[in-house]
Write a protein that holds these residues in place. Structure first.
Motif, mmCIF file in Angstrom:
data_model
loop_
_atom_site.group_PDB
_atom_site.id
_atom_site.type_symbol
_atom_site.label_atom_id
_atom_site.label_comp_id
_atom_site.label_asym_id
_atom_site.label_seq_id
_atom_site.Cartn_x
_atom_site.Cartn_y
_atom_site.Cartn_z
ATOM 1 N N UNK A 410 18.619 -16.190 -35.740
ATOM 2 C CA UNK A 410 17.955 -16.484 -34.320
ATOM 3 C C UNK A 410 16.563 -15.542 -34.175
ATOM 4 N N UNK A 411 16.598 -14.346 -34.873
ATOM 5 C CA UNK A 411 15.409 -13.591 -34.999
ATOM 6 C C UNK A 411 14.499 -14.351 -35.340
ATOM 7 N N UNK A 412 14.522 -14.876 -36.526
ATOM 8 C CA UNK A 412 13.524 -15.585 -37.297
ATOM 9 C C UNK A 412 12.977 -16.713 -36.598
ATOM 10 N N UNK A 416 9.107 -17.069 -35.299
ATOM 11 C CA UNK A 416 8.246 -18.062 -35.974
ATOM 12 C C UNK A 416 8.105 -19.214 -35.011
ATOM 13 N N UNK A 417 8.723 -19.289 -33.903
ATOM 14 C CA UNK A 417 8.564 -20.603 -33.148
ATOM 15 C C UNK A 417 6.952 -20.544 -32.516
ATOM 16 N N UNK A 424 8.992 -14.605 -26.655
ATOM 17 C CA UNK A 424 9.905 -14.865 -27.596
ATOM 18 C C UNK A 424 10.139 -13.332 -28.203
ATOM 19 N N UNK A 425 9.461 -12.214 -28.058
ATOM 20 C CA UNK A 425 9.759 -11.124 -28.773
ATOM 21 C C UNK A 425 10.853 -10.231 -28.069
ATOM 22 N N UNK A 426 10.995 -10.326 -26.915
ATOM 23 C CA UNK A 426 12.077 -9.348 -26.269
ATOM 24 C C UNK A 426 13.401 -9.957 -26.660
#
Length: 458
Positions: A410-412, A416-417, A424-426
């Motif tokens: 999910x981090x990826x 990368x979305x 998206x970063x937080x």
């Protein structure tokens, strides 16, 4: 030109070492004992100063001049296109750089061609200043240190002081990097919880994970940031992987350490450790084209439905990947057990199997636990195998035959979305901070186990 400049600096440092050594020998007049420091220390002193001066100026000049001339070019673009969005202006800069470097053919766009010519002019000055500055600094260091070489010059003390400074700098960089990573994780995590109204239970206990679908005016929907499906998927895949890796890796280590002949060990251990060098994407491909279809076909044979992407397939392949970590570390730990313990057990009439089970393994327990926890941390942080073999959907399930996802996947997906980084970063950094805390807890547990049982056998 820049790589050639670095090569020139390195060659200058080698010449400085040779000349410094020969000058020290000449100053001793055949009596090396009259020198305060050995000739090699004089050469090392010159070498270190030439390298530090040349490469230091090279790095600083590259950073400063690159930023300065980039700002000049972007200023020209902003002046020519005041109505364009910043992203469009950045695209013009990128195209102009490619045109100047020959990566794109010349275009009919007068603006891009003009910017490319401007960039080429600035690039000429940038390269020239970097080359002249770095070679000039290296040359000055060469001349200055060469004149310092003398019979009473304390070259050893100064060279060792420089080396200590370099080691201290390396250690400081490592520590500051760690602190920076932790602070960035904490900062973004606080931003994330601020966006969900500091509803921590919504993240830790929620069952729906779809953070980007709940964005409303900069805030996140607390009902869609539940990470329980991610935690369950991570735990499930990790448990399956360790169920494969621990027994196979540990038994392999026991066999290689106490039962295998030297000839067998000489080829079996390197062959086993080859698995550690296989890229994870290869393991993922192996899981997709071999393990997952085989499991699905076997399930159809016995009447069980197994998803094409499942936690079981990802866990099994991940366990195969982790086997050499546990095997190699456990083998080293078992071999470090004093032979006197084995001899005492044999003297009491115990068999080799009994000695391994009741003497060697208890004595090696701290190291084995550390190896297992290291493998667990490796499994928790794995991404590529899970992306390819387990799926990407945040399904709330405890069935290993279903598709699941993990925290790292999910981090990826978030980073990368297509969603902008501010949104998206937080969530991504919050998941990263969670993994950091879990890994830290595992390390603490490993240290306590090692301390407790090491005192028993020291």
């Amino acid at each position: 030109m820049l790589p050639l400049t670095l090569l020139t600096i390195v060659l200058m440092s080698l010449v400085a070492f040779a000349l410094g050594r020969s000058r020290a020998l000449a100053s001793s007049e055949g009596k090396i004992s009259s020198l305060h420091s050995r000739p090699s220390y004089h050469g090392m002193y010159m070498l270190l100063w030439v390298l530090l001066a040349g490469i230091g100026v090279f790095i600083v000049a590259d950073i400063l001049f690159s930023a300065f001339f980039t700002n000049l070019v972007m200023g020209a673009i902003r002046e020519a296109t005041p109505d364009l969005a910043p992203i469009a202006q950045s695209l013009i800069y990128s195209d102009a750089v490619k045109i100047a470097d020959g990566g794109l053919p010349s275009t009919e766009d007068d603006l891009r061609r003009s910017i490319a010519e401007t960039y080429s002019g600035y690039e000429f000055w940038r390269l020239g200043l970097i080359i002249v500055g770095s070679l000039g600094a290296a040359g000055y260091a060469f001349w200055h240190t060469y004149n310092q070489v003398a019979r009473d010059f304390r070259a050893r003390n100064r060279a060792e002081r420089i080396l200590r400074g370099m080691l201290w700098t390396a250690a400081t960089i490592a520590i500051l990097t760690t602190i920076g990573i932790v602070l960035s994780l904490i900062f973004e995590t606080l931003i994330f919880f601020a966006k969900i109204g500091w509803d921590v239970p919504a993240f830790l206990l929620g069952t729906t994970w779809s953070p980007l679908s709940g964005v409303q005016e900069g805030a996140l929907d607390p009902t869609k940031v539940g990470a329980i499906p991610l935690f369950l998927g991570t735990i499930m895949v990790t448990i399956i992987a360790m169920c494969v890796a621990v027994p196979v890796g540990l038994f392999a280590a026991i066999y290689l350490a106490d039962f295998a002949s030297k000839k067998t060990r000489s080829w079996a251990k390197p062959l086993l450790e080859i698995l550690a060098g296989v890229p994870t994407v290869v393991y993922g491909y192996f899981a997709v084209v071999t393990i997952a279809p085989a499991m699905r076909g076997f399930g159809e044979t016995i009447g069980i439905s197994i998803a094409s992407e499942s936690a079981l397939a990802a866990g099994v392949v991940m366990g195969i990947m982790i086997i050499p970590f546990i095997s190699s570390l456990s083998d080293d730990v078992i071999n470090s057990v004093p032979q006197s313990l084995r001899d005492g057990s044999y003297g009491l009439g115990a068999t080799k199997a009994e000695t391994v089970r009741r003497v060697v393994l208890p004595a090696a327990l701290p190291g084995i636990v550390s190896a297992v926890l290291l493998g667990t941390s490796r499994a928790i942080g794995e991404t590529m195998i899970v992306v390819m073999a387990a799926g990407q959907g945040a399904n709330l399930t405890i069935n290993p035959l279903d598709a699941v996802t993990t925290v790292t996947v999910q981090i990826v997906m978030l980073i990368t979305g297509d969603t902008e980084a501010a949104t998206a970063a937080p969530p991504a950094f919050t998941l990263g901070f969670t993994l950091f805390c879990v890994t830290l807890a595992l390390n603490v547990v490993a240290l306590r186990v090692v301390r407790r049982y090491r005192e028993m056998y020291d």
